[in-house]
Design a protein around this motif. Structure first.
Motif, PDB file in Angstrom:
ATOM      1  N   ARG A 202       0.839  -1.213   0.000  1.00  0.00           N
ATOM      2  CA  ARG A 202       0.000   0.000   0.000  1.00  0.00           C
ATOM      3  C   ARG A 202       0.866   1.252   0.000  1.00  0.00           C
ATOM      4  O   ARG A 202       0.566   2.227  -0.681  1.00  0.00           O
ATOM      5  N   SER A 203       1.985   1.205   0.714  1.00  0.00           N
ATOM      6  CA  SER A 203       2.843   2.397   0.751  1.00  0.00           C
ATOM      7  C   SER A 203       3.465   2.641  -0.628  1.00  0.00           C
ATOM      8  O   SER A 203       3.612   3.788  -1.042  1.00  0.00           O
TER       9      SER A 203
ATOM     10  N   ASP B 191       0.665   4.138  -2.738  1.00  0.00           N
ATOM     11  CA  ASP B 191       0.366   5.526  -2.386  1.00  0.00           C
ATOM     12  C   ASP B 191       1.388   6.490  -2.970  1.00  0.00           C
ATOM     13  O   ASP B 191       1.110   7.675  -3.138  1.00  0.00           O
ATOM     14  N   ALA B 192       2.580   5.971  -3.272  1.00  0.00           N
ATOM     15  CA  ALA B 192       3.642   6.841  -3.802  1.00  0.00           C
ATOM     16  C   ALA B 192       3.512   7.077  -5.299  1.00  0.00           C
ATOM     17  O   ALA B 192       4.233   7.889  -5.864  1.00  0.00           O
TER      18      ALA B 192
ATOM     19  N   LYS C  90      -0.693  10.629  -9.245  1.00  0.00           N
ATOM     20  CA  LYS C  90      -1.952  10.536  -9.997  1.00  0.00           C
ATOM     21  C   LYS C  90      -1.820  11.320 -11.294  1.00  0.00           C
ATOM     22  O   LYS C  90      -1.250  12.408 -11.311  1.00  0.00           O
TER      23      LYS C  90
ATOM     24  N   ARG D 221      -5.303   7.087 -11.299  1.00  0.00           N
ATOM     25  CA  ARG D 221      -4.020   6.499 -10.987  1.00  0.00           C
ATOM     26  C   ARG D 221      -3.597   5.427 -11.968  1.00  0.00           C
ATOM     27  O   ARG D 221      -2.536   5.490 -12.540  1.00  0.00           O
TER      28      ARG D 221
END
Ligand code: ADP
Ligand code: MG
Length: 265
Positions: free
Chosen positions: A249-250, A253-254, A257, A262
């Motif tokens: 997930r990390s 998230d990086a 967008k 995304r």
């Protein structure tokens, strides 16, 4: 049958520390599998281990690697050499480094084709090269073949590298950060072209990248490596939309967008 099967593979450079620890994964025919992870997570070591091209000091200290029904980890260097470049090929990050600066592309390309087929004529080699360069969208293939590496852009050099790797029509292409040295727009084009190659030739591709955005764009399956371990492995949809690990997930998230979206969904 899988094209590549890695079973519980561990690789170390010194006795008491693993660079790759108990990794298992399968690559089916025509599948694109991305291995994503931060620098130092063991990605390069893993695919070099598959090719039998570990740097000195590196050794497979546990597990087995299969190419179709043949165990790579039980092969002699001569047996591996017969497979390398012909049935499986590797593409490296820096497109400049694998090309010789003082030779024109055509003679390097011919040399690479002749490693596995010594008797092919110059004309045949040129035709094979032109066909694959065109598949990589290098439309002026004649000019590319006449050029020295310094006369080509980074994107063109990487396309030449991929074309060379593909000319023997390998069943498996292992690409180590093939787009990381390129500008973002060129990256996207090269990634799209690799996907086209798979669609045209049915080549299985293992793509190593630190960029989850690149992986999410073209993969059927995604593996995430962290400190030598494969912490997550699943289909593109599973890993991107239902990651099991906080670490995955990390990384997700990086990913920046683009236009509010995304993953091109
Ligand atoms: P990645 O490709 O994900 O950046 P690497 O496979 O290059 O990771 O490195 C994994 C680990 O193996 C790191 O801890 C790195 O320091 C170590 N390592 C890589 N290459 C060598 C080498 N030639 N000799 C000793 N250790 C190495
Ligand atoms: Mg690496």
């Amino acid at each position: 049958m899988s094209i590549l099967r890695i079973e519980n593979c561990s690789i170390s450079y010194d006795e008491d520390k693993y660079a790759v620890e108990q990794v298992s994964l399968d690559v089916e025919e025509g599948e694109i599998v991305s291995i994503v992870g931060e620098s130092g997570s063991g990605k390069t070591t893993l695919i070099r281990g598959v090719m039998g091209l570990l740097p000195s000091g590196g050794q497979i200290s546990g597990g087995k690697i299969w190419f179709k029904d043949r165990e790579l980890t039980a092969m002699t260097e001569a047996e591996l050499q017969a497979i390398r470049g012909k049935l499986m090929a590797m593409i490296f990050q820096d497109p400049g480094l694998s090309l010789d600066p003082v030779n024109r592309i055509e003679s390097q390309y011919r040399e690479s084709i002749r490693t596995h087929n010594k008797r092919l004529s110059r004309d045949t080699c040129r035709d094979m090269a032109k066909k694959m360069l065109k598949a990589m969208h290098l439309t002026d293939a004649d000019r590319v073949l006449r050029s020295y590496p310094i006369e080509l852009s980074g994107g063109m050099k990487q396309r030449v590298g991929i074309a060379m790797g593909m000319t023997a029509r390998p069943l498996l292409l292992l690409a180590d950060e093939p787009t990381s040295a390129l500008d973002v727009t060129i990256q996207a084009q090269v990634v799209r072209e690799m996907k086209e190659l798979r669609d045209t030739y049915g080549t299985s591709i293992v793509l190593v990248t630190h960029n989850m955005g690149v992986a999410s764009y073209l993969s059927d399956k995604i593996g995430v490596m962290n400190q030598g371990r494969l912490v997550e492995y699943g289909t593109r949809g599973e890993v991107i939309f239902h990651p099991k690990e906080a670490y995955t997930r990390s990384l997700l998230d990086a990913v920046p967008k683009l236009g509010g979206k995304r993953y091109g969904e």
